[in-house]
Design a protein around this motif. Structure first.
Motif, short mmCIF file in Angstrom:
data_model
loop_
_atom_site.label_atom_id
_atom_site.label_comp_id
_atom_site.label_asym_id
_atom_site.label_seq_id
_atom_site.Cartn_x
_atom_site.Cartn_y
_atom_site.Cartn_z
N CYS A 1 21.67 -27.66 49.60
CA CYS A 1 21.47 -27.90 48.17
C CYS A 1 22.14 -26.80 47.34
O CYS A 1 21.82 -25.62 47.50
CB CYS A 1 19.98 -27.95 47.84
SG CYS A 1 19.11 -29.37 48.52
N ARG B 1 18.10 -28.72 40.83
CA ARG B 1 17.31 -29.95 40.79
C ARG B 1 17.09 -30.51 42.19
O ARG B 1 16.00 -30.96 42.54
CB ARG B 1 17.98 -31.01 39.93
CG ARG B 1 17.19 -32.30 39.83
CD ARG B 1 18.06 -33.48 39.48
NE ARG B 1 19.10 -33.72 40.48
CZ ARG B 1 20.08 -34.61 40.34
NH1 ARG B 1 20.16 -35.33 39.24
NH2 ARG B 1 20.99 -34.78 41.28
N ASP B 2 18.14 -30.49 43.02
CA ASP B 2 18.05 -31.11 44.33
C ASP B 2 17.13 -30.36 45.28
O ASP B 2 16.36 -30.97 46.02
CB ASP B 2 19.45 -31.23 44.94
CG ASP B 2 20.34 -32.18 44.13
OD1 ASP B 2 19.82 -32.81 43.19
OD2 ASP B 2 21.55 -32.28 44.44
N TYR C 1 14.10 -24.92 38.32
CA TYR C 1 14.83 -26.10 37.86
C TYR C 1 14.48 -26.42 36.41
O TYR C 1 15.37 -26.64 35.57
CB TYR C 1 14.51 -27.29 38.77
CG TYR C 1 14.81 -28.64 38.16
CD1 TYR C 1 16.10 -28.98 37.74
CD2 TYR C 1 13.79 -29.58 37.98
CE1 TYR C 1 16.38 -30.22 37.17
CE2 TYR C 1 14.06 -30.83 37.42
CZ TYR C 1 15.34 -31.14 37.01
OH TYR C 1 15.62 -32.37 36.44
N ILE D 1 20.65 -39.32 45.82
CA ILE D 1 20.72 -37.86 45.97
C ILE D 1 20.47 -37.47 47.44
O ILE D 1 21.21 -36.68 48.02
CB ILE D 1 19.69 -37.17 45.07
CG1 ILE D 1 20.08 -37.34 43.60
CG2 ILE D 1 19.57 -35.67 45.40
CD1 ILE D 1 18.98 -36.95 42.63
N LEU D 2 19.44 -38.05 48.02
CA LEU D 2 19.09 -37.73 49.40
C LEU D 2 20.11 -38.29 50.38
O LEU D 2 20.40 -37.66 51.41
CB LEU D 2 17.69 -38.28 49.72
CG LEU D 2 16.56 -37.69 48.87
CD1 LEU D 2 15.23 -38.31 49.28
CD2 LEU D 2 16.50 -36.17 49.00
N LEU E 1 22.96 -35.88 50.50
CA LEU E 1 22.60 -34.69 51.27
C LEU E 1 22.63 -34.98 52.77
O LEU E 1 23.08 -34.16 53.56
CB LEU E 1 21.20 -34.20 50.87
CG LEU E 1 21.12 -33.41 49.56
CD1 LEU E 1 19.65 -33.16 49.20
CD2 LEU E 1 21.86 -32.08 49.67
#
Length: 327
Positions: free
Chosen positions: A166, A170-171, A228, A258-259, A262
């Motif tokens: 990350c 935010r992530d 964040y 988002i995930l 990643l």
């Protein structure tokens, strides 16, 4: 009638090979007059609309989510339009044929198909209880068996790998929050900044069935979430927002994306919100938290559901067996 014919064919085929199927079919069907269904345009029956509407209202009163109501409406409307009969005339054979057709045409999993069966069972069971129909045609539909696969939680190494990948505050705040609280994605996106109590390190979420429950943040989740939020300059009350203006509240699909990114960047498969929920549940169970308390944290109505989420550490089982079975 269709079901009786199928049963006869199956009985005759017991212990026989595919090569004998043709002969069996000729033998069994010789006692029936068979004609092709008319392809002429049939009148459309929509007498079930009022009953379906009443059923959906009932489910909404029971506290079912908008997403669940939408799924009920989708599957029931699709089935009722396909069978094209008044609800009181629909038979078990009609439902069985529809489910068989649905699986063949859409190639869905057995788990998904069984969920559809449960929707039908709920609808026709309700119609029967309310006196709309004399018999529940879904009562005789057997559960659709599916292969049970153990859904693995993230390992400690995988979790740390995701953290280190990350680069956006935010992530990292997002994955730490998911892991610490074990909330569902739908619960996460509904949270606002003021819902978080950093002093007591907890938050109240609204889960399935509009049920309220308290969730808890560990030190890492608190720290990264504060960092964040301190970087944000937008006025959106949402806890998590998009990076680009106008910084809208994140959606479930946005969190999943988002995930997914990643996971792709780290080479870790199946990185999604629910896997963090499963990981948290498994870890706190293996560290000794009573299963009843894990159930409350996850917001489950039944203990059996919690057991599905939690993968017991075999080393712990071995250790406790030696401990309790020692002389």
């Amino acid at each position: 009638m269709v079901e009786q014919v199928i049963s006869k064919v199956l009985m005759e085929m017991m212990g026989k090979g595919i090569d004998e199927l043709k002969a069996v079919l000729y033998c069994v069907l010789s006692g029936y007059d068979i004609s092709e269904k008319s392809t002429e345009l049939q009148s459309v029956d929509e007498s079930w609309k009022e009953e379906l509407g009443a059923f959906l209202v009932r489910k909404r009163v029971e506290g079912r989510s908008d997403g669940t109501i939408e799924q009920y409406n989708l599957h029931l409307s699709r089935m009722l339009r396909y069978i094209n009969k008044p609800a009181k005339e629909i038979t078990e054979s009609d439902l069985f044929m529809y489910i068989s057709m649905y699986k063949k045409q859409r190639n869905v999993s057995s788990v998904y198909l069984d969920n559809i069966r449960l929707v039908f069972s709920s609808f026709f069971g309700w119609l029967n209880n309310k006196g709309y129909i004399a018999k529940n045609p879904a009562a005789g539909l057997d559960p659709i068996k599916a292969e049970k696969r153990i859904k693995k939680p993230l390992s400690d190494t995988e979790l740390e790998t995701l953290r280190r990948k990350c680069v956006i505050k935010r992530d990292i705040a997002l994955i730490e929050f998911l892991y610490s609280t074990g909330v569902r994605a739908s619960e996460l996106i509904a949270l606002n900044r003021q819902d978080i109590d950093f002093n007591s390190m907890d938050a109240v979420v609204y889960g399935k069935g509009a049920k309220e429950r308290e969730t808890y943040l560990n030190a890492a989740a608190c720290m990264h979430l504060k960092e964040y939020l301190n970087t944000r300059t937008d006025g959106n009350e949402a806890l998590f927002v998009s990076l680009k203006a106008p910084h809208d509240r994140l959606t479930v699909s946005g969190v999943e994306e988002i995930l997914r990114r990643l996971g792709k960047a780290t080479g870790i498969e199946k990185v999604h919100p629910h896997r963090f929920r499963r990981t948290m549940a498994t870890n706190i169970l293996n560290k000794g938290m009573p299963i009843e308390e894990v159930k409350e944290i996850l917001g489950h109505a039944k203990l059996d559901t919690t057991l599905i989420y939690c993968q017991v550490n075999k080393e712990n089982v071995k250790h406790h067996h030696r401990k309790y079975m020692s002389a």
